[in-house]
Design an enzyme around this catalytic site. Structure first.
Site, PDB file in Angstrom:
ATOM      1  N   ASP A  21       0.832  -1.207   0.000  1.00  0.00           N
ATOM      2  CA  ASP A  21       0.000   0.000   0.000  1.00  0.00           C
ATOM      3  C   ASP A  21       0.868   1.259   0.000  1.00  0.00           C
ATOM      4  OD1 ASP A  21      -2.302   1.477   0.037  1.00  0.00           O
ATOM      5  OD2 ASP A  21      -2.731   1.171   2.168  1.00  0.00           O
ATOM      6  N   ASN A  69     -10.623  -2.523  -6.307  1.00  0.00           N
ATOM      7  CA  ASN A  69      -9.779  -1.678  -7.166  1.00  0.00           C
ATOM      8  C   ASN A  69     -10.392  -1.439  -8.558  1.00  0.00           C
ATOM      9  OD1 ASN A  69      -6.569  -2.897  -5.903  1.00  0.00           O
ATOM     10  ND2 ASN A  69      -7.760  -1.107  -5.282  1.00  0.00           N
TER      11      ASN A  69
HETATM   12  C1  FPP Z   1      -1.760   0.103  -3.437  1.00  0.00           C
HETATM   13  O1  FPP Z   1      -1.333   1.441  -3.440  1.00  0.00           O
HETATM   14  C2  FPP Z   1      -1.188  -0.660  -4.544  1.00  0.00           C
HETATM   15  C3  FPP Z   1      -1.903  -1.249  -5.563  1.00  0.00           C
HETATM   16  C4  FPP Z   1      -3.372  -1.193  -5.643  1.00  0.00           C
HETATM   17  C5  FPP Z   1      -1.253  -1.963  -6.669  1.00  0.00           C
HETATM   18  C6  FPP Z   1       0.021  -2.703  -6.399  1.00  0.00           C
HETATM   19  C7  FPP Z   1       0.644  -3.005  -7.688  1.00  0.00           C
HETATM   20  C8  FPP Z   1       1.959  -2.944  -7.979  1.00  0.00           C
HETATM   21  C9  FPP Z   1       3.015  -2.674  -6.985  1.00  0.00           C
HETATM   22  C10 FPP Z   1       2.331  -3.144  -9.397  1.00  0.00           C
HETATM   23  C11 FPP Z   1       3.053  -4.359  -9.779  1.00  0.00           C
HETATM   24  C12 FPP Z   1       2.708  -5.588  -9.083  1.00  0.00           C
HETATM   25  C13 FPP Z   1       3.110  -6.815  -9.461  1.00  0.00           C
HETATM   26  C14 FPP Z   1       2.774  -7.967  -8.599  1.00  0.00           C
HETATM   27  C15 FPP Z   1       3.860  -7.063 -10.704  1.00  0.00           C
HETATM   28  P1  FPP Z   1      -2.431   2.585  -3.556  1.00  0.00           P
HETATM   29  O2  FPP Z   1      -2.588   2.928  -4.987  1.00  0.00           O
HETATM   30  O3  FPP Z   1      -3.678   2.155  -2.869  1.00  0.00           O
HETATM   31  O4  FPP Z   1      -1.730   3.754  -2.767  1.00  0.00           O
HETATM   32  P2  FPP Z   1      -2.441   4.921  -1.914  1.00  0.00           P
HETATM   33  O5  FPP Z   1      -3.133   4.244  -0.764  1.00  0.00           O
HETATM   34  O6  FPP Z   1      -1.289   5.771  -1.476  1.00  0.00           O
HETATM   35  O7  FPP Z   1      -3.380   5.623  -2.827  1.00  0.00           O
END
Ligand code: FPP
Length: 247
Positions: A21, A69
């Protein structure tokens, strides 16, 4: 401080689950679009997977995309899917070199065709690897998984291949996406949020939770080692008293 050398290799968790996250906030801090955070999160994924394989952790589950998501802005969802497709196909060779088997859990049918295709190919091409299993939770939510399991159990009852009195924890386990996996002993969440956000609700019943303020794109091997070390310093009681554990 370097935490790797302090880890007791005889007390490693078999399965570690991670809620990655903070990508969006990380990007915002840099004055960039959210996808920039996801792109930089890939480096953290690489480091963590490598660290898990080096230590010989059997299962590493990463929450890469939740059912919820899908409600994000369309551009972000599409960019994330592209990133996943690209990363999965680009990393297959490295997964094989490191003897890492790829698996996925979630409502995979809802993924775009190209994403599902790349994913299935990578799963097939890595299926004989046995060092570490990397599990990607994609279009996953625990309530979806439990509803799905209940439907299948109800179907068996309708078909008279199962009776209500036969249902046990093992029955429920066997219908979850994680049926063949050990339960995670450790769950890590980055970015200072203290929630489990519909992730492995059944499987995390006895897991140790580790929260760090680090945003996911800043998460490195040493942060992973620190979480394992903290886990090793905790006492897992499974409802018993400390005295019972000693005797
Ligand atoms: C949460 O941060 C993260 C995600 C929803 C996506 C995670 C994906 C990756 C790291 C990309 C690649 C993954 C793989 C397995 C190849 P957020 O967007 O919710 O952050 P925020 O809470 O700060 O808005």
């Amino acid at each position: 401080m370097d935490f790797k050398d302090k880890i007791n290799l005889n007390k490693l968790p078999q399965h570690i689950a991670i809620i990655m996250d903070g990508n969006g906030r990380w990007a915002k801090q840099q004055g960039e679009e959210r996808i920039f955070g996801h792109e930089n999160g890939v480096k953290s994924v690489r480091e963590t997977v490598e660290a898990a394989a080096e230590l010989g952790i059997q299962y590493l589950t990463l929450y890469a995309f939740s059912t919820e998501n899908w409600n994000r802005p369309k551009e972000e969802v599409m960019a994330l899917m592209q990133l996943l497709v690209h990363t999965i196909s680009a990393e297959t060779k490295t997964l094989n070199e490191n003897k890492i088997r790829l698996q996925a859990i979630g409502d995979l049918k809802s993924l775009p065709q190209d994403c599902l295709h790349e994913l299935n190919e990578a799963i097939e091409n890595t299926k004989n690897n046995s060092r570490t299993t990397l599990v990607l939770a994609l279009s996953y939510s625990s309530r979806w998984e439990i509803v799905n399991a209940v439907k299948q159990i109800a179907q068996q009852i309708e078909n008279k291949t199962l009776s209500a009195s036969q249902i046990s924890e093992e029955t429920i386990n066997s219908f979850l996406c994680t049926a063949s996996m050990p339960e995670p002993e450790l769950m890590i969440r980055t970015s200072g949020e203290h929630r489990i956000s519909n992730f492995l609700l059944w499987q995390l019943a006895y897991s140790e939770f580790y929260f760090t303020e680090k945003l996911w794109p800043d998460f490195r091997k040493n942060d992973f080692y620190e979480a394992i070390l903290e886990y090793q310093n905790r006492e897992r009681r499974f409802g018993k008293t400390s005295e019972q554990l000693i005797s």
